[in-house]
Write an enzyme that holds these catalytic residues in place. Structure first.
Site, PDB file in Angstrom:
ATOM      1  N   SER A   1       0.848  -1.191   0.000  1.00  0.00           N
ATOM      2  CA  SER A   1       0.000   0.000   0.000  1.00  0.00           C
ATOM      3  C   SER A   1       0.882   1.239   0.000  1.00  0.00           C
ATOM      4  O   SER A   1       1.970   1.232   0.607  1.00  0.00           O
ATOM      5  CB  SER A   1      -0.874   0.010   1.256  1.00  0.00           C
ATOM      6  OG  SER A   1      -1.478   1.278   1.434  1.00  0.00           O
TER       7      SER A   1
ATOM      8  N   TYR B   1      -1.306  -0.301  10.350  1.00  0.00           N
ATOM      9  CA  TYR B   1      -1.341  -0.703   8.941  1.00  0.00           C
ATOM     10  C   TYR B   1      -0.101  -0.184   8.195  1.00  0.00           C
ATOM     11  O   TYR B   1       0.574  -0.937   7.480  1.00  0.00           O
ATOM     12  CB  TYR B   1      -2.619  -0.149   8.312  1.00  0.00           C
ATOM     13  CG  TYR B   1      -2.865  -0.527   6.889  1.00  0.00           C
ATOM     14  CD1 TYR B   1      -3.411  -1.769   6.572  1.00  0.00           C
ATOM     15  CD2 TYR B   1      -2.572   0.347   5.851  1.00  0.00           C
ATOM     16  CE1 TYR B   1      -3.655  -2.121   5.252  1.00  0.00           C
ATOM     17  CE2 TYR B   1      -2.817   0.008   4.532  1.00  0.00           C
ATOM     18  CZ  TYR B   1      -3.360  -1.224   4.233  1.00  0.00           C
ATOM     19  OH  TYR B   1      -3.609  -1.568   2.927  1.00  0.00           O
TER      20      TYR B   1
END
Ligand SMILES: NC(=O)c1ccc[n+]([C@@H]2O[C@H](COP(=O)([O-])OP(=O)(O)OC[C@H]3O[C@@H](n4cnc5c(N)ncnc54)[C@H](OP(=O)(O)O)[C@@H]3O)[C@@H](O)[C@H]2O)c1
Length: 172
Positions: free
Chosen positions: A81, A96
């Site tokens: 990501s 995350y």
């Protein structure tokens, strides 16, 4: 043949790997805990640990189990990501973001080790995609998947040890 596995569970991954004779492509896609509600200074470390368990160690665990079944021409794609980019790191989604930065580091280390094996190892970001995690407003799943499949379809002289979205390099 579809196989069920929990990337956070050693036994589950080992059992799935035992069913596989040969693997051409490994896409480590499982990801959890886009923790928009957390801040780095006060984050619940149980949440951080779970994010690392799935997003980093899950990919690592499955890769270790499956690598003996891959040969020249193999492709390993770690679905990462932009939130894991150190160059663009913000304060949000700390569990995350750290887990994806660590996944990127694993990608680079593995690619470097495997440089002479003919197995290409890359990290890809699918972009903001309208999945359960991404929610409404993201781009269609087909477009996110295409960003991932680009790294699956690389020619043998394609890049390894990179971080890409839509076939374009991202800054680590
Ligand atoms: N959506 C976005 O905007 C976006 C942006 C950047 C990166 N990503 C990345 O893209 C990947 C796919 O995300 P998504 O948007 O499709 O998220 P999602 O809709 O929440 O789906 C997550 C997937 O991960 C699987 N999973 C979670 N924990 C697992 C475990 N322990 N073992 C096996 N599978 C597990 C889930 O399986 P079950 O349904 O069976 O639980 C589900 O298929 C993730 O790595 C995510 O970080 C997504």
């Amino acid at each position: 043949m579809p196989l069920r596995l929990d990337v956070a569970d050693d036994d589950s991954v080992a059992a799935a790997a035992a069913e596989v004779e040969h693997l051409d492509v490994l896409v480590n896609n499982a990801g959890v805990l886009y923790d928009t509600w957390q801040h780095p200074s006060t984050a619940d470390l149980a949440v951080v640990r779970e994010a690392l368990e799935v997003n980093l160690l899950g990919a690592w665990r499955v890769t270790e189990a499956m690598l003996p079944r891959m040969g020249r021409g193999g492709r390993i794609v770690n679905v990462s990501s932009g939130a894991g980019s150190l160059a663009r790191m913000g304060a949000g989604t700390p569990a995350y973001g750290v887990s994806k930065a660590a996944l990127n580091a694993f990608t680079l280390k593995l690619a470097t080790e495997l440089r002479d094996t003919g197995i290409l190892v890359n990290a890809v970001c699918p972009g903001w995609v309208a999945t359960d995690m991404g929610g409404a407003g993201g781009r269609p799943v087909e477009e996110g998947a295409a960003s991932v499949l680009w790294a699956v379809d690389l020619p043998d002289d394609g890049p390894t040890g990179g971080f890409f979205r839509d076939g374009r390099r991202l800054e680590w």
